[in-house]
Design a protein around this motif. Sequence first.
Motif, PDB file in Angstrom:
ATOM      1  N   LEU A   1     -24.313  86.600  -9.382  1.00 32.29           N
ATOM      2  CA  LEU A   1     -24.283  86.021 -10.720  1.00 32.29           C
ATOM      3  C   LEU A   1     -22.993  86.430 -11.426  1.00 32.29           C
TER       4      LEU A   1
ATOM      5  N   ILE B   1     -27.895  91.280 -17.066  1.00 33.17           N
ATOM      6  CA  ILE B   1     -28.912  90.675 -16.208  1.00 33.17           C
ATOM      7  C   ILE B   1     -30.117  91.593 -16.063  1.00 33.17           C
TER       8      ILE B   1
ATOM      9  N   SER C   1     -19.583  90.645 -12.730  1.00 32.11           N
ATOM     10  CA  SER C   1     -20.482  89.948 -11.807  1.00 32.11           C
ATOM     11  C   SER C   1     -21.435  90.957 -11.183  1.00 32.11           C
TER      12      SER C   1
ATOM     13  N   PHE D   1     -33.919  82.048 -10.464  1.00 35.87           N
ATOM     14  CA  PHE D   1     -32.479  82.327 -10.483  1.00 35.87           C
ATOM     15  C   PHE D   1     -31.777  81.432 -11.500  1.00 35.87           C
TER      16      PHE D   1
ATOM     17  N   PHE E   1     -30.965  82.142 -15.639  1.00 34.74           N
ATOM     18  CA  PHE E   1     -29.865  82.908 -16.218  1.00 34.74           C
ATOM     19  C   PHE E   1     -28.720  81.957 -16.555  1.00 34.74           C
TER      20      PHE E   1
ATOM     21  N   CYS F   1     -25.575  81.479 -16.496  1.00 32.28           N
ATOM     22  CA  CYS F   1     -24.282  81.859 -15.953  1.00 32.28           C
ATOM     23  C   CYS F   1     -24.100  81.171 -14.605  1.00 32.28           C
TER      24      CYS F   1
ATOM     25  N   LEU G   1     -23.609  80.975 -10.644  1.00 26.94           N
ATOM     26  CA  LEU G   1     -24.152  81.807  -9.587  1.00 26.94           C
ATOM     27  C   LEU G   1     -23.883  81.195  -8.228  1.00 26.94           C
TER      28      LEU G   1
END
Length: 321
Positions: free
Chosen positions: A249, A256, A273, A290, A293, A295, A297
């Motif tokens: 990520l 996170i 990251s 997943f 989030f 962001c 990835l």
Amino acid sequence: MSETSARLLALLSLLQARRDWPGILLAERLEVSPRTVRRDVDRLRDLGYPVRATKGPDGGYRLDAGADLPPLLFDDDQAIAVAVALQTATTTVTGIEEGALRALATVRQVMPARLRQRVDALQVTTVDRYANRRTTVDSEKLIAIGMAVRAQEVLRFDYASPGASEDEWVPPRKVEPHHLVTWGGRWYLVGWDLERKDWRTFRVDRMTPKTPTGPRFNQRELPAPDVATYISSRFHGQDQNPCRGEAILQAKASDIAQWAGRGAFVEEVTPTSCRLVLTAWSWTGLAATFGMFECDLEFVGPQELKDAAAQLAARYQEAAS
């Protein structure tokens, strides 16, 4: 003069974005001659930036770490990310409150008006989902342990075990530190205990590191494919969820970790990251988790997770259109 200043800022931005730059490539990017690049590098050195010339067929330049911290250059996204990170920096680490506030004020002061308005609108209130069990850790302690991990030096520390009496003297633990991780709102050290000749997991908030550290060692192989598997089995035994996958990520590990859930494993890859390992009852559910989030990835695997993500993306695309 303004043209020279703009070129210096552009040169500094390029040097920060990549470790090594051939001189010819810098000249092409800046649309100047190699001689002008050399003069601009000398100007940056006069301003305190430790730019080192590198040897090679073409020669080049590298921005090294210096004794003092020179001014940094951020693009818009980096500046916003730094401001948000500073507002949430004290969730699990103590001792940085004043520094974080001063750093936030410094960053905000030099921002252009358009960014300052965006930052002022992002007044973040951290809701701690692990407030009933989270323990904060002093930043100096994390740094000391992290340095021992990186240098592969034996770490000596006092450890406050829950069952130990205050009057009972317990000799310092001697451990080959392997990894510093977060799990369920707490910091842990994974290492090889030299006295017990076995792998152990230590809560960092109960550790008091001693100096100096011990001799260097060759890192042992974990009794698991990776740290995430070891931690998961250490706390939960055999995971009941049949689907397990991981992804990289593009977000800070500390951010996170706040939202990943108690059974998740978060490992820092770079300052911006991290690697996230999750489990679920289905591959589609895992892919959807997943995706929550906000962001970028990249799925590491297994292939079942990648296939489920592709199916889920197609389903969402069809629903959106």
